[in-house]
Design a protein around this motif. Sequence first.
Motif, PDB file in Angstrom:
ATOM      1  N   ASP A 116       0.822  -1.207   0.000  1.00 34.50           N
ATOM      2  CA  ASP A 116       0.000   0.000   0.000  1.00 34.50           C
ATOM      3  C   ASP A 116       0.860   1.263   0.000  1.00 34.50           C
ATOM      4  O   ASP A 116       1.906   1.321   0.655  1.00 34.50           O
ATOM      5  CB  ASP A 116      -0.920  -0.010   1.215  1.00 34.50           C
ATOM      6  N   SER A 142      -7.409  -1.188   1.737  1.00 38.68           N
ATOM      7  CA  SER A 142      -6.116  -0.806   2.290  1.00 38.68           C
ATOM      8  C   SER A 142      -5.626   0.513   1.713  1.00 38.68           C
ATOM      9  O   SER A 142      -4.753   1.164   2.300  1.00 38.68           O
ATOM     10  CB  SER A 142      -5.082  -1.911   2.047  1.00 38.68           C
ATOM     11  N   GLY A 143      -6.178   0.946   0.577  1.00 37.69           N
ATOM     12  CA  GLY A 143      -5.846   2.266   0.053  1.00 37.69           C
ATOM     13  C   GLY A 143      -6.320   3.355   1.001  1.00 37.69           C
ATOM     14  O   GLY A 143      -5.600   4.327   1.278  1.00 37.69           O
ATOM     15  N   TYR A 186      -2.506   0.905  -4.099  1.00 35.86           N
ATOM     16  CA  TYR A 186      -1.693  -0.282  -3.830  1.00 35.86           C
ATOM     17  C   TYR A 186      -1.141  -0.873  -5.120  1.00 35.86           C
ATOM     18  O   TYR A 186      -1.658  -0.662  -6.223  1.00 35.86           O
ATOM     19  CB  TYR A 186      -2.527  -1.346  -3.101  1.00 35.86           C
ATOM     20  N   ASP A 206       3.400   1.107   3.682  1.00 37.26           N
ATOM     21  CA  ASP A 206       3.175   0.271   4.861  1.00 37.26           C
ATOM     22  C   ASP A 206       4.419   0.187   5.746  1.00 37.26           C
ATOM     23  O   ASP A 206       4.327   0.191   6.969  1.00 37.26           O
ATOM     24  CB  ASP A 206       2.784  -1.152   4.434  1.00 37.26           C
TER      25      ASP A 206
END
Length: 327
Positions: A116, A142-143, A186, A206
């Motif tokens: 990410d 997760s973005g 991502y 991340d």
Amino acid sequence: MTSLNRRAFLSTLCATSLSLTVAACSSSGGSSGTKVRFGYIADFNGSSLLAIAAHQGLWKKAGLDPSVKVFTNGPIQIDALGAGDLDFGYIGPGAMWLPASGRAKVIAIDTLTFADRVIAQPGITSMQALRGKKVGVPEGTSGEMILNLALKKAGMTMSDVQKVPMDPATIVSAFSAGQIDGAGFYYPLIDTIKKRVPKLQELAADRDFPADAFPTAFVSGPKTDPALTAKVVSVLQQANDWRAAHRDQAISLAAGLLQVTDAQARQDASNVQLLTTAQLVAKTKDGTVDKWLNGLADFFVGTGQLKKAPAPQAYYEGAAFIKAAGK
């Protein structure tokens, strides 16, 4: 995230579906075994175990006949599970709030991901420089997670930018056309953007948050048959250990399913930390997985996606995972 209405969901499903048809999953007399509808995302994490299970004949060995479909993100798969159009799926860490809210069960942790990023147009070199600018984000993924983390670290909140909810394909086209200034996004889709905007900036990743863990996972509907789940988990565990022992071959098999080059799949896999089944069992027993999930749940409470953090046992089928491994 607002659930798709059924018509919109089915349109998305039809537009993005792929079938995995291999000799290992059928007999000369036609399909055999219990049918299983499995969703995945088009990345190494989401595809590799399904490709390995087919290649190694693990589905047939378990008496299962899989039909796999590709989705653009985890939340859409959770919608599909809830609608009864999917049996199992794959999600990234940014969608973990959905099982934590009771809409799915985590049946197996897959990998730890580092895919990410917060990206920005050339010339934008800090999170502060995004203040007041348009930032695309696929909500509930997760973005959105990495964008929230990066904003907090910079002493900002989501209200400091112009958040523009977009599906992943739209982010690729909008960023490439200069219609948005940044994105919480991502890999491997960022690689697609880089071909068009090679000087884009990566403002956060991340790995900038070493105190946090970002597990990917396989999920089922909240009422999926436990016996069927046990068979599926066993297949995933066997495929997982084969992947750990044959990483290069696993990359090639994933590339075949994804219809990309080995080099592209290898680049994607570089953002992944693999864990063997024995390691996942040990981390389930010693509370490490609970720590990962509690960290994510606390984060989602902070973003308002969860009202309160549930105990991991409420949605992670850890005991069943351990039992399936025979440990």
